[in-house]
Design a protein around this motif. Structure first.
Motif, mmCIF file in Angstrom:
data_model
loop_
_atom_site.group_PDB
_atom_site.id
_atom_site.type_symbol
_atom_site.label_atom_id
_atom_site.label_comp_id
_atom_site.label_asym_id
_atom_site.label_seq_id
_atom_site.Cartn_x
_atom_site.Cartn_y
_atom_site.Cartn_z
ATOM 1 N N PRO A 131 0.818 -1.205 0.000
ATOM 2 C CA PRO A 131 0.000 0.000 0.000
ATOM 3 C C PRO A 131 0.851 1.255 0.000
ATOM 4 N N PRO A 132 0.233 2.410 -0.284
ATOM 5 C CA PRO A 132 0.995 3.664 -0.248
ATOM 6 C C PRO A 132 1.400 3.993 1.177
ATOM 7 N N ARG A 133 2.305 4.958 1.317
ATOM 8 C CA ARG A 133 2.758 5.337 2.651
ATOM 9 C C ARG A 133 3.228 6.780 2.638
ATOM 10 N N GLY A 134 3.234 7.392 3.805
ATOM 11 C CA GLY A 134 3.701 8.761 3.944
ATOM 12 C C GLY A 134 4.781 8.859 5.003
ATOM 13 N N THR A 135 5.429 10.024 5.076
ATOM 14 C CA THR A 135 6.504 10.342 6.030
ATOM 15 C C THR A 135 7.596 9.277 6.048
ATOM 16 N N PHE A 136 7.918 8.724 4.897
ATOM 17 C CA PHE A 136 9.069 7.837 4.747
ATOM 18 C C PHE A 136 10.262 8.661 4.276
ATOM 19 N N THR A 137 11.415 8.033 4.162
ATOM 20 C CA THR A 137 12.589 8.701 3.605
ATOM 21 C C THR A 137 12.939 8.065 2.269
ATOM 22 N N TRP A 138 13.379 8.901 1.355
ATOM 23 C CA TRP A 138 13.721 8.505 -0.017
ATOM 24 C C TRP A 138 15.081 9.120 -0.304
ATOM 25 N N THR A 139 16.119 8.311 -0.383
ATOM 26 C CA THR A 139 17.486 8.804 -0.424
ATOM 27 C C THR A 139 18.185 8.325 -1.684
ATOM 28 N N LEU A 140 18.847 9.238 -2.347
ATOM 29 C CA LEU A 140 19.610 8.905 -3.547
ATOM 30 C C LEU A 140 21.011 8.456 -3.155
ATOM 31 N N CYS A 141 21.435 7.326 -3.735
ATOM 32 C CA CYS A 141 22.817 6.877 -3.611
ATOM 33 C C CYS A 141 23.566 7.339 -4.853
ATOM 34 N N PRO A 142 24.431 8.354 -4.758
ATOM 35 C CA PRO A 142 25.073 8.898 -5.966
ATOM 36 C C PRO A 142 26.048 7.940 -6.627
ATOM 37 N N THR A 143 26.510 6.911 -5.923
ATOM 38 C CA THR A 143 27.477 5.993 -6.526
ATOM 39 C C THR A 143 26.832 4.999 -7.486
ATOM 40 N N ASN A 144 25.557 4.677 -7.299
ATOM 41 C CA ASN A 144 24.895 3.753 -8.225
ATOM 42 C C ASN A 144 23.637 4.339 -8.863
ATOM 43 N N GLY A 145 23.245 5.574 -8.466
ATOM 44 C CA GLY A 145 22.096 6.233 -9.081
ATOM 45 C C GLY A 145 20.760 5.662 -8.680
ATOM 46 N N LEU A 146 20.688 4.871 -7.589
ATOM 47 C CA LEU A 146 19.444 4.246 -7.155
ATOM 48 C C LEU A 146 18.836 5.008 -5.979
ATOM 49 N N PHE A 147 17.517 4.849 -5.813
ATOM 50 C CA PHE A 147 16.768 5.524 -4.751
ATOM 51 C C PHE A 147 16.390 4.491 -3.685
ATOM 52 N N ARG A 154 -0.109 18.644 -1.915
ATOM 53 C CA ARG A 154 0.180 17.614 -0.912
ATOM 54 C C ARG A 154 1.097 18.159 0.162
ATOM 55 N N ILE A 155 1.243 17.385 1.222
ATOM 56 C CA ILE A 155 2.219 17.685 2.258
ATOM 57 C C ILE A 155 3.127 16.470 2.428
ATOM 58 N N ASN A 156 4.335 16.739 2.916
ATOM 59 C CA ASN A 156 5.272 15.691 3.330
ATOM 60 C C ASN A 156 5.564 14.667 2.241
ATOM 61 N N CYS A 157 5.678 15.109 1.013
ATOM 62 C CA CYS A 157 6.076 14.177 -0.036
ATOM 63 C C CYS A 157 7.600 14.014 -0.012
ATOM 64 N N ALA A 158 8.087 12.964 -0.633
ATOM 65 C CA ALA A 158 9.526 12.737 -0.737
ATOM 66 C C ALA A 158 10.036 13.407 -2.007
ATOM 67 N N SER A 159 11.210 14.006 -1.926
ATOM 68 C CA SER A 159 11.794 14.669 -3.093
ATOM 69 C C SER A 159 13.278 14.338 -3.181
ATOM 70 N N VAL A 160 13.720 14.074 -4.412
ATOM 71 C CA VAL A 160 15.114 13.727 -4.688
ATOM 72 C C VAL A 160 15.506 14.390 -5.993
ATOM 73 N N ILE A 161 16.749 14.839 -6.086
ATOM 74 C CA ILE A 161 17.272 15.397 -7.337
ATOM 75 C C ILE A 161 18.429 14.527 -7.808
ATOM 76 N N ARG A 162 18.338 14.074 -9.049
ATOM 77 C CA ARG A 162 19.407 13.307 -9.679
ATOM 78 C C ARG A 162 19.766 14.000 -10.987
ATOM 79 N N GLY A 163 21.012 14.455 -11.091
ATOM 80 C CA GLY A 163 21.370 15.289 -12.224
ATOM 81 C C GLY A 163 20.671 16.627 -12.090
ATOM 82 N N ASN A 164 19.874 16.982 -13.080
ATOM 83 C CA ASN A 164 19.058 18.192 -13.036
ATOM 84 C C ASN A 164 17.567 17.870 -12.967
#
Length: 732
Positions: free
Chosen positions: A98-114, A606-616
């Motif tokens: 199911p969907p979920r909120g207030t989780f963490t979403w982290t980019l690993c720059p060495t392999n480009g995965l979330f 929305r509130i409390n969404c996860a955001s990540v930037i990879r490249g631009n």
């Protein structure tokens, strides 16, 4: 004798015949209407197939399969107890369910995965808190090998742009990548949400958070590290100094070989809620904690949680804090007869911005990781300049090239009878931490002949324009609008209030598989929400969200095309449309009355969404949206190129339209259900008739004006008969 006199002296038998025809026509229309009403009641309340479809949606939305979610999570935990090394398991859905909120979403720059960890899901009756670890590869294609063996040890090629093969008319055609569940052997962190996560040296560090279920409510103060190469966890026990107090809603950033942590709150049943404004520093090299100690007269940011935190590296290294939320006791809210001052708390949405220089922090840090006798760096409050966001909390934050980006948020205010009124936002802002100025990052209007170039004043300007035309970002191109330098005011944001939210998210499914509709009062449609003129524009148009001018026509076109697609599935049936209900920019109903998603061009507020930037490329995922008392956990995913900023790309539209909500009070008159018994049935049926399917040949004979149609046809026939009589008279 003229025609008028001829009409008045017409044969009485012909008058009686016309009246009989008129009555027969009206009776026929009434019979059709009655038959159609019986079919609708059968399809919505009795028809087993359609009811089973709704129940299936309720079951799938609840647990993503057929099993209970608690059983699924428990099976994962039991499997990890027996593991000696990590296992990877590809999930069989485009995005986690199911969907979920207030989780963490982290980019690993060495392999480009979330990497996604934790989170919570509330369905109105139960709050689920997760401890599973998932990984997303946005570049995955079906042609890739299914062998996951060496995937984590190989560095992904420097392809940081998404696969831009999206069909312009179909946002759902964007590649969804691949999600993998990582089953790690013990030890691993317990379930939690509202924690923090930072990346450093092939490791993801998570701290704190909370676990709030029916069985327990607990705040954490532990620190864990995920080794992204081995996919294993280890707890980072302090080798010196005291860890921060247990908390959630705090913020953390990685700087050099330190993790800097600020703010948060701690809530307990028997004690008052505490809000924090302390600064704690964790040394990745020595595994030691240190706290910056300030005197009583020091000027500090007020305590808060859910604030925005950014790290600036030029021209000097600085930490920025903006916004947030807290509650303080208001002495004016003590109530009548109170003598000891106010005991009620008042929510505060902070709009202040503070900066902390970090270079002097190095002088205060000792070689062993502790704080020396040197004075800690001083906080400085900076004024809001440029085009800054309106007051709001719960925004998503990410730092990119010394810009702190904010998306979404909500402004809560207490209305009449202590009712909370909320306005949700869907706009994007950037704080240029070098210039200390705000910019509203709206979508750029599409130009027909490519990018317009300014006049060449010198060779440097020429080079800069050429790099812009090639789609490359020059050193001076920060993706911000230059006209923002001339503004110094709060940006105008058209948020979504409760009236607009109910109109656009008008249907859902309850725990019993019933289809439930928001009961929208007519006076809501006339509220000052910035969209009244849009609602009254046409009775045949669906409700459309305000988008930039360049995209508005495309939005209406795509919504219409999606509705037509739904009709083509059953050529003999069409769905009635209603300007406020039957179709919106968020959802529509199919011929059975089941909610369906509508194609969109921009993300929902929305509130409390996860955001990540990879490249631009900025990615946003999930979040929470409240429609009155109903909480909708979003699971859609979007991306936008920060250099071009010409459109949002929908990677995954989400399943929020078929999400189950169990928190319905049977006595609540705000909803209309397909299974509400016989009370007020006539009013409910009249309201729900907007959604009923009908034969295509009878589309023009709707419920509201069939009697008028029959009357007009009878009068038209009478006029023709009288005209024929008049012609015959003139011929004679």
């Amino acid at each position: 004798m003229g025609k008028k006199d001829k009409k008045k002296t017409r044969d009485p038998e012909k008058k009686a015949a016309l009246a009989a025809k008129k009555d027969a026509k009206a009776d026929k229309a009434a019979l059709k209407r009655l038959a159609r009403e019986q079919d609708r009641l059968s399809s919505l309340s009795i028809h087993d197939d359609d009811r089973e479809d709704a129940k299936a949606i309720a079951s799938n939305s609840r647990n993503g399969g057929g099993e209970d979610i608690d059983s699924i999570l428990e099976s994962f935990r039991n499997r990890t107890k027996e593991l000696t090394s990590a296992e990877l398991e590809v999930i069989d859905t485009p995005f986690p369910s199911p969907p979920r909120g207030t989780f963490t979403w982290t980019l690993c720059p060495t392999n480009g995965l979330f990497y996604m960890f934790g989170g919570e899901f509330y369905d109105g009756a139960e709050n689920l808190v997760f401890d599973d670890l998932l990984r997303w590869d946005p570049d995955y294609k079906e042609s890739h090998s299914d062998d996951e063996g060496d995937d984590d040890n190989n560095t992904k090629e420097n392809n940081l742009e998404p696969n831009n093969n999206q069909d312009e008319g179909n946002p759902n055609n964007f590649p969804t990548g691949q999600w993998t569940r990582i089953l790690s052997p013990l030890p691993h962190p317990p379930p939690r949400c509202a924690h923090s996560a930072v990346f450093h040296n092939d490791g993801i560090y998570i701290f704190g958070g909370e676990c709030a279920t029916a069985e327990k409510y607990h705040h954490y103060r532990d620190l864990w590290r995920l080794d992204v190469k081995k996919n294993t966890w280890e707890e980072c026990r302090s080798r010196g100094g005291n860890p921060p107090a247990a908390r959630s809603g705090h913020r953390a950033v990685a700087w050099r070989h330190y993790m800097i942590l600020f703010g948060g709150f701690h809530e307990a049943l028997r004690t008052e809620t505490r809000w924090f404004n302390d600064i704690h520093i964790f040394d990745f090299q020595t595994f030691t904690w240190a706290e910056l100690q300030y005197g009583k007269l020091a000027r500090l940011p007020p305590a808060r949680s859910a604030c925005n935190m950014g790290l600036c590296t030029a021209p000097t290294e600085s930490l920025f804090i903006y916004g947030g939320y807290s509650k303080l006791k208001n002495p004016n809210l003590g109530g009548a007869g109170s003598t000891g001052g106010g005991n009620k708390s008042e929510g505060i949405t902070h709009v202040d911005c503070w900066t902390l220089p970090l270079k002097s922090l190095l002088n205060a840090m000792g070689k062993g990781g502790g704080i020396t006798g040197a004075s800690p760096p001083a906080w400085e409050r900076i004024s809001r300049k440029g085009e800054y966001p309106s007051p709001r909390a719960g925004t998503s934050t990410i730092t990119h090239k010394n810009k702190m980006l904010l998306f979404g948020g909500v402004l809560d205010s207490e209305g009449d009878h202590h009712r909370m009124e909320s306005v949700f936002y869907d706009d994007l802002f950037a704080l240029d931490m070098e210039r200390k100025r705000w910019f509203a990052m709206r979508l750029k209007k599409a130009s027909g002949g490519g990018r317009r170039r300014r006049k060449k004043k010198d060779s440097e300007a020429d080079v800069e324009n050429e790099s812009d035309e090639d789609g490359c970002e020059s050193d001076n191109n920060d993706g911000l609008d230059n006209d923002g330098d001339a503004k110094n005011e709060e940006a105008i944001s058209s948020g979504w209030d409760i009236g607009k939210l109910k109109h656009d998210m008008f249907a859902f499914i309850d725990g019993d598989g019933n289809i439930v509709y928001e009961k929208i009062e007519e006076d809501n449609a006339g509220e000052d929400d910035g969209h009244s003129s849009e609602k009254k524009e046409s009775d045949e148009k669906a409700h459309v969200v305000e988008v930039p001018i360049a995209l508005e026509s495309d939005t209406k076109k795509n919504c219409a095309s999606e509705i037509n697609k739904g009709q083509k599935q059953k050529p003999n049936l069409v769905t009635k449309t209603n300007s406020k209900i039957a179709a919106s920019s968020v959802m529509k109903v199919d011929v059975r009355g089941l909610p369906m998603a509508a194609a969109r061009q921009t993300p929902l507020p929305r509130i409390n969404c996860a955001s990540v930037i990879r490249g631009n490329i900025l990615y946003i995922y999930g979040g929470v949206l409240e429609v009155g008392d109903r909480e909708v956990t979003l699971d859609d995913c979007w991306s936008i190129d920060l250099n071009k900023r010409d459109k949002w790309c929908c990677i995954w539209p989400g399943q929020m339209h078929c999400q189950v909500w169990k928190g319905i009070d049977s006595d609540n008159d705000s909803y209309i259900s397909t299974d509400r018994g016989d009370s007020d049935k006539e009013d409910d049926d009249e309201y729900m008739a907007q959604f009923e399917p009908m034969d295509e040949n009878e589309e023009e004979e709707n419920d509201d004006d069939e009697d008028d149609v029959a009357m007009k046809e009878g009068e038209s026939m009478e006029n023709k008969v009288m005209e024929n009589d008049a012609v015959e008279s003139e011929v004679e």
